[in-house]
Design a protein around this motif. Structure first.
Motif, PDB file in Angstrom:
ATOM      1  N   ALA A   1       3.803   0.813   8.165  1.00 12.90           N
ATOM      2  CA  ALA A   1       3.926   1.228   9.565  1.00 12.90           C
ATOM      3  C   ALA A   1       4.923   0.358  10.326  1.00 12.90           C
ATOM      4  O   ALA A   1       5.186   0.613  11.494  1.00 12.90           O
ATOM      5  CB  ALA A   1       2.558   1.182  10.245  1.00 12.90           C
ATOM      6  N   GLY A   2       5.459  -0.674   9.685  1.00 12.95           N
ATOM      7  CA  GLY A   2       6.386  -1.564  10.368  1.00 12.95           C
ATOM      8  C   GLY A   2       6.896  -2.659   9.461  1.00 12.95           C
ATOM      9  O   GLY A   2       6.645  -2.645   8.260  1.00 12.95           O
ATOM     10  N   PRO A   3       7.594  -3.651  10.048  1.00 15.15           N
ATOM     11  CA  PRO A   3       8.356  -4.599   9.246  1.00 15.15           C
ATOM     12  C   PRO A   3       7.621  -5.799   8.656  1.00 15.15           C
ATOM     13  O   PRO A   3       8.143  -6.420   7.739  1.00 15.15           O
ATOM     14  CB  PRO A   3       9.428  -5.089  10.223  1.00 15.15           C
ATOM     15  CG  PRO A   3       8.779  -4.985  11.558  1.00 15.15           C
ATOM     16  CD  PRO A   3       7.903  -3.771  11.474  1.00 15.15           C
ATOM     17  N   ILE A   4       6.411  -6.134   9.140  1.00 18.12           N
ATOM     18  CA  ILE A   4       5.758  -7.343   8.622  1.00 18.12           C
ATOM     19  C   ILE A   4       4.266  -7.115   8.401  1.00 18.12           C
ATOM     20  O   ILE A   4       3.609  -6.415   9.171  1.00 18.12           O
ATOM     21  CB  ILE A   4       5.964  -8.568   9.550  1.00 18.12           C
ATOM     22  CG1 ILE A   4       5.427  -8.291  10.951  1.00 18.12           C
ATOM     23  CG2 ILE A   4       7.419  -8.985   9.591  1.00 18.12           C
ATOM     24  CD1 ILE A   4       5.400  -9.508  11.866  1.00 18.12           C
ATOM     25  N   PRO A   5       3.731  -7.728   7.333  1.00 18.15           N
ATOM     26  CA  PRO A   5       2.292  -7.612   7.092  1.00 18.15           C
ATOM     27  C   PRO A   5       1.511  -8.407   8.137  1.00 18.15           C
ATOM     28  O   PRO A   5       2.024  -9.333   8.745  1.00 18.15           O
ATOM     29  CB  PRO A   5       2.107  -8.205   5.693  1.00 18.15           C
ATOM     30  CG  PRO A   5       3.294  -9.072   5.458  1.00 18.15           C
ATOM     31  CD  PRO A   5       4.410  -8.506   6.303  1.00 18.15           C
ATOM     32  N   GLY A   6       0.285  -8.002   8.329  1.00 17.45           N
ATOM     33  CA  GLY A   6      -0.567  -8.684   9.304  1.00 17.45           C
ATOM     34  C   GLY A   6      -0.539  -7.998  10.648  1.00 17.45           C
ATOM     35  O   GLY A   6      -1.572  -7.749  11.244  1.00 17.45           O
ATOM     36  N   GLU A   7       0.640  -7.671  11.117  1.00 14.89           N
ATOM     37  CA  GLU A   7       0.767  -6.959  12.387  1.00 14.89           C
ATOM     38  C   GLU A   7       0.902  -5.456  12.185  1.00 14.89           C
ATOM     39  O   GLU A   7       0.539  -4.677  13.058  1.00 14.89           O
ATOM     40  CB  GLU A   7       1.965  -7.483  13.169  1.00 14.89           C
ATOM     41  CG  GLU A   7       1.759  -8.893  13.673  1.00 14.89           C
ATOM     42  CD  GLU A   7       2.873  -9.360  14.581  1.00 14.89           C
ATOM     43  OE1 GLU A   7       3.434  -8.541  15.328  1.00 14.89           O
ATOM     44  OE2 GLU A   7       3.177 -10.561  14.526  1.00 14.89           O
ATOM     45  N   PHE A   8       1.450  -5.063  11.035  1.00 10.85           N
ATOM     46  CA  PHE A   8       1.646  -3.653  10.716  1.00 10.85           C
ATOM     47  C   PHE A   8       0.943  -3.357   9.401  1.00 10.85           C
ATOM     48  O   PHE A   8       0.799  -4.224   8.549  1.00 10.85           O
ATOM     49  CB  PHE A   8       3.142  -3.313  10.610  1.00 10.85           C
ATOM     50  CG  PHE A   8       3.879  -3.496  11.908  1.00 10.85           C
ATOM     51  CD1 PHE A   8       3.937  -2.472  12.838  1.00 10.85           C
ATOM     52  CD2 PHE A   8       4.511  -4.697  12.191  1.00 10.85           C
ATOM     53  CE1 PHE A   8       4.616  -2.637  14.033  1.00 10.85           C
ATOM     54  CE2 PHE A   8       5.185  -4.882  13.388  1.00 10.85           C
ATOM     55  CZ  PHE A   8       5.236  -3.842  14.316  1.00 10.85           C
ATOM     56  N   SER A   9       0.535  -2.129   9.222  1.00 13.86           N
ATOM     57  CA  SER A   9      -0.256  -1.735   8.059  1.00 13.86           C
ATOM     58  C   SER A   9       0.608  -1.286   6.886  1.00 13.86           C
ATOM     59  O   SER A   9       1.651  -0.670   7.067  1.00 13.86           O
ATOM     60  CB  SER A   9      -1.171  -0.563   8.433  1.00 13.86           C
ATOM     61  OG  SER A   9      -2.028  -0.906   9.490  1.00 13.86           O
ATOM     62  N   MET A  10       0.118  -1.599   5.688  1.00 12.53           N
ATOM     63  CA  MET A  10       0.641  -0.975   4.485  1.00 12.53           C
ATOM     64  C   MET A  10      -0.082   0.367   4.385  1.00 12.53           C
ATOM     65  O   MET A  10      -1.312   0.423   4.492  1.00 12.53           O
ATOM     66  CB  MET A  10       0.365  -1.852   3.254  1.00 12.53           C
ATOM     67  CG  MET A  10       0.918  -1.273   1.978  1.00 12.53           C
ATOM     68  SD  MET A  10       0.981  -2.457   0.593  1.00 12.53           S
ATOM     69  CE  MET A  10      -0.739  -2.925   0.398  1.00 12.53           C
ATOM     70  N   LEU A  11       0.676   1.444   4.215  1.00 15.39           N
ATOM     71  CA  LEU A  11       0.086   2.774   4.280  1.00 15.39           C
ATOM     72  C   LEU A  11      -0.076   3.452   2.930  1.00 15.39           C
ATOM     73  O   LEU A  11      -1.042   4.184   2.717  1.00 15.39           O
ATOM     74  CB  LEU A  11       0.930   3.662   5.205  1.00 15.39           C
ATOM     75  CG  LEU A  11       1.115   3.114   6.629  1.00 15.39           C
ATOM     76  CD1 LEU A  11       2.041   4.019   7.422  1.00 15.39           C
ATOM     77  CD2 LEU A  11      -0.233   2.938   7.317  1.00 15.39           C
ATOM     78  N   THR A  12       0.866   3.258   2.025  1.00 12.83           N
ATOM     79  CA  THR A  12       0.758   3.840   0.687  1.00 12.83           C
ATOM     80  C   THR A  12       1.292   2.862  -0.343  1.00 12.83           C
ATOM     81  O   THR A  12       2.156   2.033  -0.044  1.00 12.83           O
ATOM     82  CB  THR A  12       1.532   5.174   0.549  1.00 12.83           C
ATOM     83  OG1 THR A  12       2.908   4.953   0.840  1.00 12.83           O
ATOM     84  CG2 THR A  12       0.967   6.250   1.463  1.00 12.83           C
ATOM     85  N   ILE A  13       0.763   2.982  -1.550  1.00 16.42           N
ATOM     86  CA  ILE A  13       1.222   2.195  -2.697  1.00 16.42           C
ATOM     87  C   ILE A  13       1.501   3.171  -3.829  1.00 16.42           C
ATOM     88  O   ILE A  13       0.688   4.056  -4.108  1.00 16.42           O
ATOM     89  CB  ILE A  13       0.155   1.197  -3.195  1.00 16.42           C
ATOM     90  CG1 ILE A  13      -0.309   0.263  -2.087  1.00 16.42           C
ATOM     91  CG2 ILE A  13       0.672   0.410  -4.409  1.00 16.42           C
ATOM     92  CD1 ILE A  13      -1.554  -0.552  -2.458  1.00 16.42           C
ATOM     93  N   GLY A  14       2.646   2.998  -4.481  1.00 19.15           N
ATOM     94  CA  GLY A  14       2.951   3.721  -5.703  1.00 19.15           C
ATOM     95  C   GLY A  14       3.397   2.708  -6.736  1.00 19.15           C
ATOM     96  O   GLY A  14       4.111   1.764  -6.411  1.00 19.15           O
ATOM     97  N   ALA A  15       2.959   2.858  -7.964  1.00 19.75           N
ATOM     98  CA  ALA A  15       3.337   1.913  -9.014  1.00 19.75           C
ATOM     99  C   ALA A  15       3.367   2.622 -10.358  1.00 19.75           C
ATOM    100  O   ALA A  15       2.668   3.620 -10.568  1.00 19.75           O
ATOM    101  CB  ALA A  15       2.346   0.743  -9.065  1.00 19.75           C
ATOM    102  N   CYS A  16       4.194   2.077 -11.253  1.00 19.04           N
ATOM    103  CA  CYS A  16       4.218   2.578 -12.627  1.00 19.04           C
ATOM    104  C   CYS A  16       4.634   1.450 -13.550  1.00 19.04           C
ATOM    105  O   CYS A  16       5.297   0.501 -13.135  1.00 19.04           O
ATOM    106  CB  CYS A  16       5.170   3.769 -12.779  1.00 19.04           C
ATOM    107  SG  CYS A  16       6.925   3.377 -12.636  1.00 19.04           S
ATOM    108  N   ASP A  17       4.221   1.569 -14.798  1.00 20.58           N
ATOM    109  CA  ASP A  17       4.702   0.679 -15.842  1.00 20.58           C
ATOM    110  C   ASP A  17       6.178   1.043 -16.028  1.00 20.58           C
ATOM    111  O   ASP A  17       6.507   2.199 -16.314  1.00 20.58           O
ATOM    112  CB  ASP A  17       3.899   0.935 -17.118  1.00 20.58           C
ATOM    113  CG  ASP A  17       4.300   0.070 -18.293  1.00 20.58           C
ATOM    114  OD1 ASP A  17       5.486  -0.295 -18.408  1.00 20.58           O
ATOM    115  OD2 ASP A  17       3.417  -0.191 -19.137  1.00 20.58           O
TER     116      ASP A  17
END
Length: 183
Positions: A15-31
């Protein structure tokens, strides 16, 4: 490549530029070398702070994620479990990102805040920097658009975290093959 290292391509949307103040909204990962092994989740926002451009580019909604996303504790526990599940015994997971400092900062913060520790440790491998080292390019030549012109990947990024993780895994493999050819 050491058999004791599992390279995991990770992309996030926030949701924005830094953790703590803005939320992580999605994660995608792969090997990165077995891209059929994937992880994907959406998270409930931890605050209502947002940068309008960040939400505009992803099309994500804080309101919708508030209803449909996972609680951060559940999301990070699931992600850690997935990481441990694809790493053989004694294998080290290596965080691979395109502009890794940004993505890693959120992932690291969330792992420490909500899951008790980061399975990736305190380091990340940046595809942009790897490309610069493998090719001798300038930093200005390390945008995904510039790299894609040179490497011609089959996939492309679209600000969907899993799609972008798969795309950057393809770039990572191509850059690693360049680096291997110059040894």
């Amino acid at each position: 490549m050491s058999p004791n290292e599992i390279f995991i391509s990770v992309d996030i949307e926030t949701a924005g530029p830094i953790p703590g103040e803005f939320s992580m909204l999605t994660i995608g990962a792969c090997d990165a070398y077995r891209p059929d092994r994937t992880f994907e989740c959406a998270l409930k926002p931890t605050s209502q702070n947002f940068d309008e451009d960040a939400l505009k580019v992803t099309g994500l909604s804080l309101e919708r994620l508030g209803l449909e996303g996972l609680e951060p504790v559940e999301a990070m526990s699931s992600f850690a479990e997935w990481i441990h599940g694809i790493c053989e015994e004694a294998a080290t997971p290596v965080f691979v990102g395109f502009n890794a400092p940004f993505d890693w900062s959120f992932v690291n913060y969330y792992f420490h805040r909500y899951a008790g520790g980061n399975p990736f440790g305190f380091t990340a491998l940046d595809v942009k920097a790897l490309y610069m080292g493998a090719t001798g390019s300038s930093w200005s030549e390390t945008s995904s658009k510039q790299i894609a012109k040179k490497l011609r990947p089959r996939s492309s990024g679209d600000h969907n975290a899993l799609h972008d993780a798969l795309y950057q895994a393809e770039l990572f493999r191509a850059v690693r093959s360049i680096a291997a050819a110059t040894r």
